[in-house]
Design an enzyme around this catalytic site. Structure first.
Site, PDB file in Angstrom:
ATOM      1  N   GLU A 204       0.844  -1.202   0.000  1.00 36.09           N
ATOM      2  CA  GLU A 204       0.000   0.000   0.000  1.00 36.09           C
ATOM      3  C   GLU A 204       0.881   1.255   0.000  1.00 36.09           C
ATOM      4  OE1 GLU A 204      -3.112  -0.108   2.916  1.00 36.09           O
ATOM      5  OE2 GLU A 204      -3.501   2.044   2.738  1.00 36.09           O
TER       6      GLU A 204
ATOM      7  N   ARG B 212      -7.574   1.840  14.247  1.00 37.25           N
ATOM      8  CA  ARG B 212      -8.374   0.627  14.047  1.00 37.25           C
ATOM      9  C   ARG B 212      -8.188  -0.328  15.226  1.00 37.25           C
ATOM     10  NH1 ARG B 212     -11.536  -2.091  10.426  1.00 37.25           N
ATOM     11  NH2 ARG B 212     -11.458  -0.428   8.885  1.00 37.25           N
TER      12      ARG B 212
ATOM     13  N   GLU C  96     -10.372  -8.706   4.993  1.00 35.29           N
ATOM     14  CA  GLU C  96      -9.685  -8.733   6.289  1.00 35.29           C
ATOM     15  C   GLU C  96     -10.454  -9.436   7.410  1.00 35.29           C
ATOM     16  OE1 GLU C  96      -9.317  -4.455   5.697  1.00 35.29           O
ATOM     17  OE2 GLU C  96      -7.327  -4.630   6.563  1.00 35.29           O
TER      18      GLU C  96
END
Ligand code: FAD
Ligand code: FES
Ligand code: FES
Length: 1341
Positions: free
Chosen positions: A814, A892, A1273
């Site tokens: 990413e 997260r 995920e």
């Protein structure tokens, strides 16, 4: 070296002749440095064969070699790693690559067809290698069993699929299926047997299977390509004296022993090469240069493999595969004297993978004399002999005894001597021999400790001979002589055992700085394995009333392997309005067939353009230091070196990058903060020159202090990124703690996880006038373009980045892809030349970062009934040296630390530790798998404190519909309880739990454990601006549709799903829609393909584009309802209707406010529950997952094959994280795990032996495209069920040993951790003897 010519006969052959896929190749001047892989990819442009590691550890480069064996009159086929095969070694052979067995244009080979159609290819980078391993198996055996498939694929890794679909696809080659070809009712077999959901529900649509074997073409071995007749007819190829001269060295293939010995006499430093599996790795990664390489394969004396009076003789050129098949035949007929040979054969099964065994020799293993050799302890314990020869001294026989291994990788033979053969003796009556290997992973792994034990008894059952030998306990293979002598004259009983334990504890010395680490474990293993042998011999002897206790019986054996089974349960809706509606159907990944044939193009498969140069990054060798000077003069003086780039080329802010903070230097300026920092880049005319030039760059550093490596170092030095800790408060924890009846506290930690995508980072950049085109392996091409334009000071509209597909990403590509892509682009722009760069596996692993290691401390307030009322979490994440996207990861983690439990009062303090290690980054789950682990530890801890079943605690605290999370989001459509109940039911949990308890009651050294774990995963980027997506749709005059989206394809099936969406929305056949690639000039400003959101976002954008076109086509369709799609489009064209439209989607605003802890953070949640059962070996720490059942709510799945593939792949990747994958780092910050040899990801034999996945039925999701849910995920955390099952099993062992069942099990639960947690009399005896002698070899990150 020119003297060598005097030894070469006149009739030497200097050309290399071989066949590739049936075509003759003549290479007039082969360089001994060239590998077969390099030649295939770069010279013959056969890019189907992939580079994954370059060290024989991944199998991506597998090809088949075929040779005509004249004396046997047969063609022998072997699978080999092309990356380790010297091109010089293929003279006279036929090479078959994936392109040679089938193609999409002509005819697919059944192996290619079946792996693709059974959904066994996701990113596809491993697929050609797997295809070739399977193909070679079928070429060698007409009738195969499951074990053959498992053995053939031991050397092939896949990081995406979780292997299950590959196994199912290939099981169709096992005879019974082939014999019953095309039965109408044939479906993929179901591991649930009679309990299969299909048998329970008669209304189920007959489509309910992931693939339909009736579509498969039968396999007909007679249709295979023939072996090139020329190679059969001419004897020349096998009798030529070969002489190849390259830039640095020569390759000789003498024909006789005399010729060979002459070379060795004159050039004692010359190296014999058999399999090249040691030498190849030394040359590539240790940069060793061997000026003279000699292939001894044509020397008759080295090709003996025969039974002699006292044993068998194995010639120096005999491969391990040849040896093993010889042994197996021999053992079958001569079992009574084959004890040692049996051990060799057993050991060979666990020795490397099939591709290595097919070429590697026993003698190569002996001479390398690695301290962790698997074979040498056996040879030492059995007093095997070797026969060597030299021109000067003739023949010499040497016994492999204590004097043979003279030092680290040194043996007692002279440089001018050649080993002719090894002789391994037979065993006598009343002689027992066993060898054991303990490795991190079952298959294709180097050992931690290898042991070989040999005892011989007199008729009176006194021991008369004994040898206890180990590998992995020092710089050489060793014999524990004192302990061995002590046994002699003894009876085989507990008193003797006790004496041996005491003696071994004294005799084996290992301290905590020993290379390889794990000192206490290794020493415990030595005793444990001897204990296993003791029990084994006892069970065989059964004399004088001594016999093995039933409870101990399984302790004498390792965990047996078993054939995996599986089931997949899902629903296909029948209410389709159109035949073109494929939504919800298990459509095969659109690229799968191309991936299986090697036609799929990845970045480095793009053919080189004229004048292309190669770039190689120069990384720091210090973890924290000031750059004093940098000297590139030596590198630049090398022929072929074009330029050296450094921070001087990028002034000021142009040298800066970073996803959130621009805190990262593209090229380090002044200071390096980790060994992953890039200090510069060399550009040269070839890869080889660029790598040599890289090594010639001289950088002087001044070391700085303190070097912060671990989380503990960071806490000690208060080394945190600014703004941390981040805090979340819900309710009032102080109040909760003051009012509760009980409290507990604890700690849990996990290590780093390497992404290990099979395709390493790669990039190509080409300057065209003032524009720059970049092709790279990035999950975020838009960001690549932005960073490049900033670095070059040119506008974004002049930089186009494209990505066709990548060979796995998992978050690792990413942001970290920029580390390579940006320098490549800068170099291309500056030098006005096309530039290419591909990371070697070791560079990739040392530079690009990992999943964040994490340490979490918790304090819990709860009541007697088990209701948790308050928790305080302190979370510490090791971010490495740059911020990267770690802040988003921490967020997260904070928002997932509740996992599935309602806790009214929570306080979370999360710290982001700044350390001198590679910058960590996104990895599937993005902080959640670390945080959710803490929640599960907490519920189990509370249950233990209350002495209640943890299941009750889960049920009591589990979220219910309408509950508020700790970030105050109301849970709607919460299917957690449904998943929980369904998983308990389908897994038959309660009954199996009783069986587990019963098993544990009856067994001391094997224990089972079973555990359930739920998960809830929030779907959103968390950042508003990322929640947008663009699409571009063109319809061409012939009716074909070209779709472009801003997301990239990395195996997750995004393109396939989007094609399904477009096909349904346009009501056109799926074959008419195509996605070519992602390109920033087609869809601008895209978000990274991440956060599991791409199908949701791009699905809506595609729908938007389709709606626009449908609207435009509507009048034509209404006027001509019976026309075909092509007619409508043609008419629209002539009516001058725009047949191109953009689509756009912006998701609902994320209005969560951290200050007030309110608002909506996630679009929705994906739920699931898993149940796993394991068995552990208390003596070694090995384990096996016996069964896993998963129930997952994916709404109305867009494509159940892809979604189940994602569940299984995520589960197996998470399984690696929680149990096996351990990044090793030195106390000074050097990454020690640099390739698949040192870092183990799960292989095929590690997956659950029964793997059942069902998708929750009747749970449509109103918040995403076609009622689906995100999947990438969410399932990963379910693999923690294995960790907790292991913990349950360990608890039982501890209870048996009279030790408290309360203990912490960090992730990964490696065999070392499991063994040492199974505290017993062995570990208790060993641990106090391990000396702390300074710095440990490795530390935890
Ligand atoms: C992916 C991978 C996995 C591996 N797994 C294992 C494992 O599980 N267990 C294990 O023990 N090893 C393992 N190895 C190490 C290696 O495969 C073995 O040591 C193998 O037996 C070496 O044989 P070779 O023929 O390839 O040796 P080569 O690389 O060809 O040669 C090795 C050395 O032996 C010398 N030599 C070879 N033949 C003779 C001769 N006749 N006379 C004198 N010198 C000679 C060579 O000159 C050289 O120094 C692994 C290697 C790789 C790459
Ligand atoms: S690239 Fe050859 S085994 Fe990995
Ligand atoms: S499909 Fe196997 S590595 Fe991606």
């Amino acid at each position: 070296m020119n003297d060598i010519e005097s030894l070469i006969p006149e009739d030497k052959e200097t050309r290399l002749v071989f066949f590739v896929n049936g075509k003759k190749v003549i290479e007039p001047s082969p360089d001994p440095l060239w590998t077969l892989l390099w030649y295939l990819r770069k010279r013959l442009l056969l890019t189907g064969t992939k580079y994954g590691c370059g060290e024989g550890g991944c199998g991506a480069c597998t090809v088949m070699l075929s040779q005509y064996r004249k004396h046997e009159d047969r063609v022998k086929h072997i699978a080999v790693n092309a990356c380790l095969t010297p091109l010089s070694a293929v003279h006279g052979l036929a090479v078959t690559t994936v392109e040679g067995i089938g193609s999409t244009a002509e005819k697919l080979h059944p192996v290619q067809e079946r792996i693709a159609k059974s959904h066994g290819s996701q990113c596809g980078f491993c697929t050609p290698g797997i295809v070739m391993s399977m193909y070679t198996l079928l070429r060698n055996k007409t009738s195969i069993k499951y074990e053959d498939i498992e053995t053939a694929l031991q050397g092939n890794l896949c990081r995406c699929t979780g292997y299950r679909p590959i196994i199912e696809g290939f099981k169709t080659f096992i005879e019974p299926w082939e014999a019953k070809y095309s039965p109408v009712d044939q479906v993929a077999s179901c591991g649930m047997g009679k309990d299969c959901c299909r048998n329970k529900n008669n209304d189920i649509n007959s489509d309910e299977k992931l693939f339909n074997t009736t579509e498969f073409k039968p396999y007909d071995p007679t249709q295979e390509p023939i072996f090139p007749p020329e190679l059969k007819l001419s004897d020349e190829y096998n009798s030529n004296y070969l002489f190849y001269r390259g830039e640095e060295n020569v390759w000789l293939r003498p024909r006789s022993l005399e010729e060979l010995l002459k070379i060795k006499e004159k050039f004692p430093f010359s190296k014999i090469v058999v399999g090249n599996t040691e030498i190849g790795v030394e040359v590539k990664f240790k940069r060793k240069v061997y000026p003279i390489l000699i292939s001894p394969l044509m020397v008759p004396e080295l090709n003996v493999l025969q039974v002699v009076d006292k044993g068998i003789q194995i010639g120096g050129a005999i491969t391990l595969t040849e040896l093993n098949s010889f042994l197996q035949h021999f053992i079958e007929k001569n079992n009574e004297k084959a004890g040692i040979l049996d051990s060799v054969s057993d050991m060979l099964h666990y020795f490397a993978g099939q591709q290595v065994r097919n070429v590697a020799s026993l003698v190569g293993n002996i001479i390398t004399s690695s301290p962790i050799s698997d074979i040498n302890p056996i040879l030492l314990a059995s007093s095997a002999t070797i026969c060597v020869s030299s021109s000067r001294n003739g023949l010499r026989k040497i016994t492999i005894d204590d004097n043979f291994f003279t030092g680290y990788r040194k043996v007692n033979i002279a440089d001018n001597e050649v080993v002719l053969y090894v002789e391994i003796p037979f065993t006598d009556k009343l002689q027992f021999f066993k060898a054991y290997k303990q490795a991190k992973r079952n298959d294709d792994d180097i050992s931690i400790v290898t042991a070989a034990f040999n005892v011989k008894f007199t008729d009176a059952y006194n021991v008369c001979e004994a040898q206890i030998c180990y590998g992995g306990m020092g710089p050489t293979t060793i014999c524990a002589s004192k302990s061995s002598n002590l046994i002699k004259g003894q009876h085989w009983n507990d008193a003797m055992l006790q004496k041996v334990f005491e003696s071994l504890t004294q005799e084996l010395q290992l301290n905590n700085s020993a290379p390889g680490g794990m000192a206490a474990y290794r020493k415990s293993l030595c005793l444990s394995l001897f204990f296993r042998f003791y029990m084994f011999v006892l069970s065989k002897l059964q004399y004088n009333g001594y016999c093995i206790d039933n409870k101990d019986a399984l302790g004498a054996y390792c965990i047996p392997s078993a054939e995996p089974e599986s089931s997949q349960c899902f629903e296909i809706k029948n209410n389709r309005k159109s035949d073109f509606d494929t939504i919800g159907k298990p459509i095969v990944h659109m690229s799968a067939l191309k991936q299986a044939t090697g036609e799929a193009i990845y970045c480095d498969d793009i053919q080189p353009t004229q004048g292309e140069l190669y770039l190689c990054l120069v990384k720091s060798t210090e973890s924290y230091a000031r750059i004093i000077s940098m000297d590139s003069s030596k590198a630049l003086s090398l022929p072929g070196v074009v330029a050296f780039l450094s921070a001087d080329d990028l002034p000021g802010q142009r040298n800066k990058m970073g996803a959130i903070e621009q805190d990262e230097d593209i090229f380090a300026r002044n200071v390096v903060t980790s060994q992953s920092c890039i200090v510069g880049a060399v550009v040269a005319t070839s890869e080889n020159i660029a790598r040599k030039a890289r090594d010639a760059i001289v950088v002087n550093y001044e070391k700085l202090h303190p070097v912060v490596v671990s989380i503990e170092d960071a806490i000690y030095n208060k080394s945190y990124f600014p703004g941390y800790p981040k805090t979340l408060n819900k309710g009032n924890v102080d109040d909760a703690f003051s009012k509760c009846t009980k409290t507990t506290e604890g700690i849990i930690r996990n290590g780093a996880q390497e992404h290990f995508y099979l395709e390493t980072m790669s990039a190509i950049a080409v300057r065209k006038e003032d524009d720059l085109e970049i092709v790279c392996s990035s999950q975020d091409p838009a960001e690549v373009s932005i960073l490049v334009s900033k670095a070059l000071g040119i506008p974004n509209n002049k930089v186009v980045t494209t990505v066709k597909r990548i060979g796995g990403g998992f978050g690792g590509k990413e942001t970290r892809a920029n580390v390579l892509a940006v320098p490549v682009a800068v170099a291309a722009y500056k030098l006005k030349k096309p530039i290419r760069a591909v990371f070697d596996r070791d560079e990739d692993m040392q530079i690009t970062g990992y999943r964040h290691p994490c340490l979490i401390k918790y304090k819990v307030a709860f009541n007697d009934d088990g209701k948790i009322t308050g928790i305080i979490y302190e979370m510490y994440f090791n971010a490495g040296n740059y911020m990267d996207i770690s802040p988003s990861m921490v967020s997260r983690a904070i928002f997932h630390v509740d996992n599935c439990y309602f806790v009214p009062n929570i306080q979370v303090n999360a710290y982001l530790c700044k350390t001198n290690t590679p910058s960590n980054t996104a990895f599937r789950g993005f902080g959640a798998p670390q945080a959710m682990l803490a929640a599960e530890v907490v519920v189990r801890d509370v249950a233990a404190k209350l002495n209640k079943p943890y299941e009750n605690l889960i049920e009591m605290n589990l979220y219910r519909e309408g509950d508020l999370t700790h970030f105050n989001q109301k849970l709607v459509h919460c299917s957690l309880s449904r998943c929980w109940n369904e998983c308990i039911e389908t897994s038959n949990y309660w009954e199996r739990k009783k069986h587990v308890e019963e098993f544990n009651r009856l067994n001391r050294w094997k224990k089972k454990g079973i555990s359930l774990v739920p998960t809830k995963y929030g779907i959103s980027f968390g950042a508003d601006f990322f929640m947008q997506a663009g699409a571009l749709l063109h319809i061409y005059r012939d009716g074909s549709v070209l779709l472009s989206i801003g997301g990239i394809e990395m195996g997750q099936g995004l393109f396939t799903k989007m094609i399904q969406v477009a096909s349904k929305a346009l009501d056109v056949d799926i074959s008419k829609v195509h996605i070519s690639e992602m390109a920033t000039d087609k869809v601008p400003n895209s978000s990274p393909t991440a956060a599991s959101m791409s199908s949701d976002l791009y699905g809506m954008a595609v729908l938007n584009a389709c709606e626009k076109l449908n609207e435009r086509l509507k009048p034509i369709k209404e006027m001509n309802p019976n026309w075909s799609w092509e007619e409508w489009i043609s008419s629209a064209y002539f009516d001058r209707i725009a047949l191109s439209a953009t689509g756009f989607y912006s998701a609902q605003k994320v209005d969560y406010n951290a200050e007030t802890n309110s608002g909506t953070l996630y679009e929705y949640f994906t739920y699931g529950v898993a149940c796993s059962e394991v068995i552990i070996d208390c003596l070694t720490g090995d384990h096996q997952v016996l069964r896993t059942d998963i129930v997952m709510d994916l709404g109305d799945s867009l494509n159940p094959a892809i979604d189940i593939g994602q569940i299984e792949g995520a589960f197996v990747q998470g399984y690696g994280f929680y149990t096996m994958e351990e990044m090793l780092v030195s106390p000074s910050g050097e990454i020690l795990s640099k390739g698949p040899g040192a870092y183990k990801i799960p292989s095929l034999s590690d997956i659950p032996k029964q793997f059942n996945v069902s998708l929750l039925k009747g749970a449509p999701n109103p918040r995403a495209v076609y009622s689906s849910k995100a999947v990438g995920e969410p399932p990963l955390f379910l693999s923690a069920s294995v960790l907790f099952a292991i913990k349950e099993a360990i608890k039982s062992a501890r209870v048996d040993a009279g030790v408290t069942p309360d203990f912490t099990l960090s992730a990964p639960a490696t065999c070392a951790r499991i063994r040492m947690a199974c505290v017993d009399f062995i570990t208790q005896q060993v641990e106090p003897t391990i000396k702390n002698d300074g710095k440990p070899w490795n530390i935890e990150l």
